[in-house]
Enzyme design. Structure first.
Site, PDB file in Angstrom:
ATOM      1  N   LYS A 253       3.417   3.930  -6.864  1.00 46.08           N
ATOM      2  CA  LYS A 253       2.180   4.649  -7.212  1.00 46.08           C
ATOM      3  C   LYS A 253       2.391   5.908  -7.732  1.00 46.08           C
ATOM      4  O   LYS A 253       3.245   6.732  -6.778  1.00 46.08           O
ATOM      5  CB  LYS A 253       1.207   5.093  -5.719  1.00 46.08           C
ATOM      6  CG  LYS A 253       0.110   6.131  -6.064  1.00 46.08           C
ATOM      7  CD  LYS A 253      -0.478   6.039  -4.887  1.00 46.08           C
ATOM      8  CE  LYS A 253      -1.610   7.341  -4.768  1.00 46.08           C
ATOM      9  NZ  LYS A 253      -2.571   7.539  -3.735  1.00 46.08           N
ATOM     10  N   ASP A 258      -3.213  14.636  -7.063  1.00 40.42           N
ATOM     11  CA  ASP A 258      -4.216  14.159  -6.605  1.00 40.42           C
ATOM     12  C   ASP A 258      -5.318  14.848  -5.963  1.00 40.42           C
ATOM     13  O   ASP A 258      -5.179  15.460  -4.923  1.00 40.42           O
ATOM     14  CB  ASP A 258      -3.891  12.937  -5.545  1.00 40.42           C
ATOM     15  CG  ASP A 258      -5.308  12.194  -4.977  1.00 40.42           C
ATOM     16  OD1 ASP A 258      -6.215  12.263  -5.752  1.00 40.42           O
ATOM     17  OD2 ASP A 258      -4.924  11.444  -3.828  1.00 40.42           O
ATOM     18  N   LYS A 265     -11.023  16.703  -2.990  1.00 40.54           N
ATOM     19  CA  LYS A 265     -10.327  16.985  -1.766  1.00 40.54           C
ATOM     20  C   LYS A 265     -10.502  18.545  -1.075  1.00 40.54           C
ATOM     21  O   LYS A 265     -10.869  19.460  -1.970  1.00 40.54           O
ATOM     22  CB  LYS A 265      -8.626  16.908  -1.604  1.00 40.54           C
ATOM     23  CG  LYS A 265      -8.295  15.469  -1.875  1.00 40.54           C
ATOM     24  CD  LYS A 265      -6.693  15.500  -1.946  1.00 40.54           C
ATOM     25  CE  LYS A 265      -6.582  13.895  -2.008  1.00 40.54           C
ATOM     26  NZ  LYS A 265      -6.678  13.235  -0.922  1.00 40.54           N
ATOM     27  N   ASP A 276       2.145  12.792  -4.432  1.00 42.27           N
ATOM     28  CA  ASP A 276       1.356  11.476  -4.674  1.00 42.27           C
ATOM     29  C   ASP A 276       2.046  10.486  -5.412  1.00 42.27           C
ATOM     30  O   ASP A 276       1.403   9.478  -5.762  1.00 42.27           O
ATOM     31  CB  ASP A 276      -0.092  11.754  -4.759  1.00 42.27           C
ATOM     32  CG  ASP A 276      -1.102  10.739  -4.225  1.00 42.27           C
ATOM     33  OD1 ASP A 276      -0.690   9.959  -3.344  1.00 42.27           O
ATOM     34  OD2 ASP A 276      -2.304  10.737  -4.597  1.00 42.27           O
ATOM     35  N   ASP A 335     -11.567   9.541  -4.669  1.00 42.84           N
ATOM     36  CA  ASP A 335     -10.091   9.756  -3.902  1.00 42.84           C
ATOM     37  C   ASP A 335      -9.431   8.663  -3.536  1.00 42.84           C
ATOM     38  O   ASP A 335      -8.098   8.731  -3.052  1.00 42.84           O
ATOM     39  CB  ASP A 335     -10.545  10.795  -2.703  1.00 42.84           C
ATOM     40  CG  ASP A 335      -9.198  11.745  -2.446  1.00 42.84           C
ATOM     41  OD1 ASP A 335      -8.216  11.721  -2.946  1.00 42.84           O
ATOM     42  OD2 ASP A 335      -9.208  12.261  -1.297  1.00 42.84           O
ATOM     43  N   GLU A 337      -7.912   6.515  -5.149  1.00 44.73           N
ATOM     44  CA  GLU A 337      -7.513   6.389  -6.487  1.00 44.73           C
ATOM     45  C   GLU A 337      -6.238   5.624  -6.397  1.00 44.73           C
ATOM     46  O   GLU A 337      -5.672   4.828  -7.622  1.00 44.73           O
ATOM     47  CB  GLU A 337      -7.454   7.591  -7.451  1.00 44.73           C
ATOM     48  CG  GLU A 337      -6.059   8.260  -7.174  1.00 44.73           C
ATOM     49  CD  GLU A 337      -5.644   8.722  -5.820  1.00 44.73           C
ATOM     50  OE1 GLU A 337      -6.666   8.826  -5.019  1.00 44.73           O
ATOM     51  OE2 GLU A 337      -4.625   8.762  -5.552  1.00 44.73           O
ATOM     52  N   ARG A 339      -5.141   2.894  -4.871  1.00 46.57           N
ATOM     53  CA  ARG A 339      -5.250   1.267  -5.180  1.00 46.57           C
ATOM     54  C   ARG A 339      -5.713   0.955  -6.536  1.00 46.57           C
ATOM     55  O   ARG A 339      -5.714  -0.239  -6.838  1.00 46.57           O
ATOM     56  CB  ARG A 339      -6.332   0.946  -4.057  1.00 46.57           C
ATOM     57  CG  ARG A 339      -7.459   1.642  -3.954  1.00 46.57           C
ATOM     58  CD  ARG A 339      -8.303   1.543  -2.699  1.00 46.57           C
ATOM     59  NE  ARG A 339      -7.861   2.615  -1.819  1.00 46.57           N
ATOM     60  CZ  ARG A 339      -8.480   2.853  -0.511  1.00 46.57           C
ATOM     61  NH1 ARG A 339      -9.511   2.083   0.127  1.00 46.57           N
ATOM     62  NH2 ARG A 339      -7.972   3.673   0.231  1.00 46.57           N
TER      63      ARG A 339
END
Ligand code: BES
Ligand code: MN
Ligand code: ZN
Length: 480
Positions: A253, A258, A265, A276, A335, A337, A339
């Protein structure tokens, strides 16, 4: 750092010896000068040297110009790799303050189960040399390894080379993680991957841009970068030294920042979302290590890189997208994201006919809540693969803990508006995230590592840990 074998004539500014609280008498006398040995014996009888974990004692002998650092490791048969590394690390930090050039390490007395103590020591030493700001001007240049005579010079040198390759890969992952998100964007990660090509002729890097991804119908991945001015990149790092052998595929990933997107967030600690991309960073680090040690195994790294931003053209909660696999996804929370980028990268990876697919992702805060910051969460659809990963984790101290993938969790992803939705219910968030991914790897032997709790440290020691590079390098070295 230079690593050499310690012998009778070797001279180091400081000599590190390890002592156990229940085996104080087994202290390696031959590693001490006679005068100091008498001092140490006296100190032991006066309970100044205890061998307790976390204890350190320094002995100096002016006459012989020798300095000894006695590092306590607690009880001998309870020594774990974590404990060894922790104590070695404290000792090295202390030594780094002394402005010295060389140390010796007496590894004859180390009894860690499974993992190679030489490897572990070298990696730990190399780790202390890392400083993002490069203000850590460590004077240490040379390390003398006092190891059993049963280990040949050839074996030792080979171990040293491999250990340095792993440590360099691990420190590479740390630099990438620590690099600020205005610099470390998807394009930057792609360039960093491209640089690996010069290390080894068997390593080739391909970078797909958004247009190419659109042609491949990666609607899920592209929905994440949609709100950002930074274009997404899919990076493929192929290390294929062996003909006609199915590769191990490592997917990372690579969300370089993020914000949560429209499902924004909260502000506190949002800076930490620069980490991230740590999954992608660990894949780059592992691929670098493979190339540097000339590994005889086929490994492919795939980085799913994007920035998750809110904007007037960002994905909305409620949007439905079609992934490369054809599975449609209702995005209920922008959020979630990770996956969304991973599912397309996983589908893409099938074309390499992988023996195993492992994905690494800072996927859920829920994993951190559930397991804390010590193990990574492990999920898999294959028991043999699970065993192999656990074995690498135990060996390297890069720990994992398995969580279940019961069909109940899959039911939580059902929706009236698409094949699946991108979030589950209120509980078990790390597992519903993994279940989402499992939908895209039904025919492969796949495992997912949720590294949300392990990829970086917060607070005063804020910084990337380089995990799980040690686990991954062991995995690709073991499963040839
Ligand atoms: N990158 C985060 C997960 C994360 C959060 C890792 C905090 C480490 C610390 C991920 O993209 C995310 O935001 N996940 C959401 C999922 C939720 C919306 C279902 C989360 O964990 O809150
Ligand atoms: Mn997120
Ligand atoms: Zn994320």
């Amino acid at each position: 750092m230079k690593y050499l074998r310690f012998n009778k004539n070797s001279k180091a500014d400081y000599n590190l010896l390890f002592v156990y609280e229940d085996k104080l008498s087994s202290l390696n006398k031959s590693a001490l000068s006679d005068a100091v040995f008498e001092d140490v014996k006296l100190a032991i009888s006066n309970k100044l040297v205890t061998g307790a974990s976390g204890s350190m004692n320094i002995f100096s002998s002016k006459m012989y110009e020798k300095n000894y650092f006695l590092v306590g490791l607690g009880q001998k048969n309870k020594l774990t790799i974590q404990n060894y590394e922790k104590n070695l690390n404290s000792a090295l930090k202390k030594i780094n303050g002394y402005n010295i050039k060389s140390i010796s390490l007496d590894l004859n007395n180390i009894a860690i189960r499974n993992y190679d103590h030489i490897k572990s020591s070298i990696i730990e030493i190399e780790k202390t040399q890392y400083s993002y700001k490069k203000t850590n001007t460590s004077s240490l240049k040379e390390c003398l390894l006092n190891v059993s005579s049963k280990i040949s010079n050839k074996q030792l040198n080979n171990t040293i080379d491999i250990s340095i390759a792993i440590a360099n890969g691990l420190n590479k992952a740390r630099i990438l993680g620590d690099t600020p998100p205005n610099i470390c964007n998807p394009t930057f990660l792609a360039k960093e991957a491209k640089k690996l090509e010069k290390l080894n002729k068997n390593l080739k890097v391909e970078v797909l841009d958004e247009k190419q991804m659109r042609t491949l119908k990666m609607g899920s991945l592209l929905s994440v970068s949609q709100g950002s001015t930074q274009p997404a990149k899919l990076v493929i790092i192929k290390y294929m030294p062996i003909k006609n052998k199915q590769p191990i595929v490592l997917v990372g990933k690579g969300i370089t920042f993020d914000t949560g997107g429209i499902s924004l967030k909260p502000s506190p600690n949002m800076d930490e979302m620069k980490y991230d991309m740590s999954g992608a960073g660990s894949v780059i680090g592992t691929m670098q290590a493979c190339a540097e040690m000339n590994l005889k195994n086929n490994v492919i790294g795939i980085l799913a890189c994007a920035e998750n931003m809110p904007s007037g053209v960002a994905t909305r909660p409620g949007d439905v997208v079609t992934s490369m696999s054809g599975i449609t996804i209702e995005i209920l929370n922008t959020d979630a994201e990770g996956r969304l980028v991973l599912c397309d990268a996983l589908t893409f990876s099938k074309k390499y006919k992988p023996r195993y697919i492992l994905d690494m992702a800072t996927l859920t805060g829920a994993c951190l809540v559930g397991l804390g910051k010590y193990p990574s969460g492990l999920f898999s659809n294959n028991d043999v693969l699970t065993k192999k990963i656990k074995s690498s984790a135990d060996k390297t101290g890069d720990r994992v803990w398995e969580l279940p993938l019961y069909s109940d969790y899959f039911d939580e992803l059902k929706t009236n508006f698409a094949d699946i939705q991108n979030i589950g219910g209120r509980y078990g968030g790390a597992i519903t995230a993994a279940a989402f991914l499992a939908n895209f790897t039904t025919e492969e032997k796949w495992a997912h590592l949720d590294i949300a709790g392990t990829a970086w440290d917060s607070g005063n020691d804020k910084g990337s840990t380089g995990r799980p590079v040690k686990l991954l390098t062991d995995f690709v070295m073991t499963n040839k």
